[in-house]
Design a protein around this motif. Structure first.
Motif, PDB file in Angstrom:
ATOM      1  N   PRO A  68      -5.749  -4.651  -8.017  1.00 41.34           N
ATOM      2  CA  PRO A  68      -6.196  -3.844  -6.875  1.00 41.34           C
ATOM      3  C   PRO A  68      -7.477  -3.090  -7.217  1.00 41.34           C
ATOM      4  O   PRO A  68      -7.685  -2.683  -8.358  1.00 41.34           O
ATOM      5  N   ILE A  85      -8.774   5.659  -0.274  1.00 42.08           N
ATOM      6  CA  ILE A  85      -7.698   6.660  -0.300  1.00 42.08           C
ATOM      7  C   ILE A  85      -7.161   6.876  -1.713  1.00 42.08           C
ATOM      8  O   ILE A  85      -6.040   7.338  -1.892  1.00 42.08           O
ATOM      9  N   ARG A 133       2.634   1.987  -3.302  1.00 44.70           N
ATOM     10  CA  ARG A 133       1.708   2.492  -4.319  1.00 44.70           C
ATOM     11  C   ARG A 133       1.273   3.920  -4.004  1.00 44.70           C
ATOM     12  O   ARG A 133       1.167   4.755  -4.908  1.00 44.70           O
ATOM     13  N   VAL A 141       0.843  -1.202   0.000  1.00 42.08           N
ATOM     14  CA  VAL A 141       0.000   0.000   0.000  1.00 42.08           C
ATOM     15  C   VAL A 141       0.881   1.256   0.000  1.00 42.08           C
ATOM     16  O   VAL A 141       0.653   2.196  -0.773  1.00 42.08           O
ATOM     17  N   LEU A 185      -6.589  -2.940   4.262  1.00 41.08           N
ATOM     18  CA  LEU A 185      -6.684  -2.389   2.911  1.00 41.08           C
ATOM     19  C   LEU A 185      -5.821  -3.214   1.950  1.00 41.08           C
ATOM     20  O   LEU A 185      -6.233  -3.536   0.841  1.00 41.08           O
ATOM     21  N   CYS A 189     -11.384   2.173  -3.604  1.00 38.47           N
ATOM     22  CA  CYS A 189     -10.430   2.400  -2.512  1.00 38.47           C
ATOM     23  C   CYS A 189     -10.720   3.735  -1.818  1.00 38.47           C
ATOM     24  O   CYS A 189     -10.881   4.756  -2.480  1.00 38.47           O
TER      25      CYS A 189
HETATM   26  S1  SF4 Z   1      -5.804   3.597  -4.925  1.00 39.30           S
HETATM   27 FE1  SF4 Z   1      -5.951   2.254  -3.135  1.00 39.30          FE
HETATM   28  S2  SF4 Z   1      -6.079   0.203  -4.054  1.00 39.30           S
HETATM   29 FE2  SF4 Z   1      -5.287   1.554  -5.642  1.00 39.30          FE
HETATM   30  S3  SF4 Z   1      -3.071   1.458  -5.459  1.00 39.30           S
HETATM   31 FE3  SF4 Z   1      -3.728   3.172  -4.209  1.00 39.30          FE
HETATM   32  S4  SF4 Z   1      -3.962   2.353  -2.148  1.00 39.30           S
HETATM   33 FE4  SF4 Z   1      -3.922   0.618  -3.553  1.00 39.30          FE
END
Ligand code: SF4
Length: 354
Positions: A207, A214, A159, A156, A197, A212
């Protein structure tokens, strides 16, 4: 590696709030957790965290419950016989974990009056407790503002920040950066929210960025590049291939497509002609000479075994007579709807501005 910009403090606070709200509504109900804002017993956290290393939540739950029923507190466990503990652990695997658990329990019982040290720093000095477990117990049981960076939290965080240094080599740096997101208050819930998450939404493959909580704070989520992170260390890094993808238009809103062979990458799907990568089939004869090509936006797509740098070119057929064999022309919308491979659909949507 390019410079990484942390979100400013105000945005970090918004990120924390959004994640905690999501966790309150969607977080997993697990037997070692307290969901009313309180802190769970550190023994429960230690037991669960050690069991969860290399093992799934589903497999751990019955063992966790059996251990607690038999050894309800840390000193009960410390006085357990080695062979009984090892026998109770049987089936969970990685028996060094059971030995570490016993060593830590005996140290806490014999030299700390049965009370857990309350900081990651002190916990980390106990035999059998590594930095990750120390941070997890300190954050979840004592509320210390420290992020235990397991695989889920690493993914997380990488990313969120588009952290491009390969892991695990860059893990220490990522840990420090991710620590900057951890709030002073509600650190335990925040850590568990990050874990959930990673397990439920920000999964290694596919994903769920669209759902999501966030995404608006997440660099990779916004750029549509989530699966490219975390970058793996060279040893495990996927090979990178470079392919050129051609959008050939006929001047009346249609583009050239052809059907791929039934087997192999994207077997049987419609495609636009491409060249230079392992999934490319020979271009139609004189294909590149039939239009003047302009460069379009490039991006990368990650396959299981390699990463494909997709270079896009766009051109209009110079004359109908030059129409290449082996292709047919279809309207743009129809091509996207026809089930072309998702990276091709993505490239076409980008060109259409959608
Ligand atoms: S938006 Fe959310 S699900 Fe997508 S990469 Fe970022 S933290 Fe992960």
């Amino acid at each position: 590696m390019r410079e990484i910009f942390m979100p400013p403090a105000g945005k970090r606070q918004m990120l924390v709030s959004a994640l905690l709200d999501w966790y309150g509504a969607n977080g997993r109900h697990l037997p070692w957790r307290m969901r009313d804002g309180g802190h769970p017993d550190p023994y429960h956290v230690l037991l669960s965290e050690i069991m969860l290393q290399q093992t799934t939540v589903t497999a751990v739950i019955p063992y966790y419950q059996a251990f607690l029923a038999r050894w309800p507190d840390v000193c009960a466990l410390a006085s357990g016989r080695d062979e009984d503990v090892m026998q109770a652990w049987a089936g969970l695997g990685y028996y060094a974990r059971a030995r570490n658990l016993l060593r830590a329990a005996r140290e806490i019982c014999n030299n700390h009056d049965g009370r857990f040290p309350a900081t990651a720093c002190e916990l980390g000095t106990l035999p059998g407790i590594g930095p990750y477990t120390a941070a997890a117990v300190a954050a979840i049981a004592f509320g210390e503002a420290i992020l235990p960076v397991d695989a889920n939290i690493a993914r997380v965080s990488a990313r969120l920040l588009e952290f491009s240094e390969p892991l695990p080599r860059g893990l220490e740096k990522l840990r420090k950066l991710a620590q900057g997101i951890c709030p002073e208050e509600n650190a335990g819930d925040f850590c568990q929210a990050m874990m959930d998450l990673g397990a439920m939404v920000c999964t290694p493959r596919h994903p769920g960025c669209g759902e999501c909580p966030i995404q608006t704070f997440c660099k990779a989520g916004k750029s549509g590049n989530a699966e490219a992170f975390p970058v793996k260390s060279l040893k495990k890094q996927r090979p990178v291939e470079h392919g050129v993808f051609y959008v050939l238009e006929d001047g009346s809103g249609q583009m050239a497509v052809r059907r791929r062979p039934p087997h192999g990458i994207w077997g049987g799907l419609l495609e636009i002609p491409s060249s230079g990568w392992r999934g490319a089939h020979a271009l139609p004869q004189n294909f590149e000479a039939c239009a003047e090509w302009e460069d379009a936006e490039n991006f990368r797509h990650v396959f299981t075994h390699f990463t494909l740098e997709m270079e896009w070119r766009r051109g209009v057929l110079l004359s109908q007579e030059m129409g290449p064999p082996d292709v047919r022309f279809l309207p743009w919308q129809e091509v996207v709807r026809a089930g072309v491979p998702s990276p091709i659909a993505k490239g076409l949507r980008r060109m259409m501005g959608k």
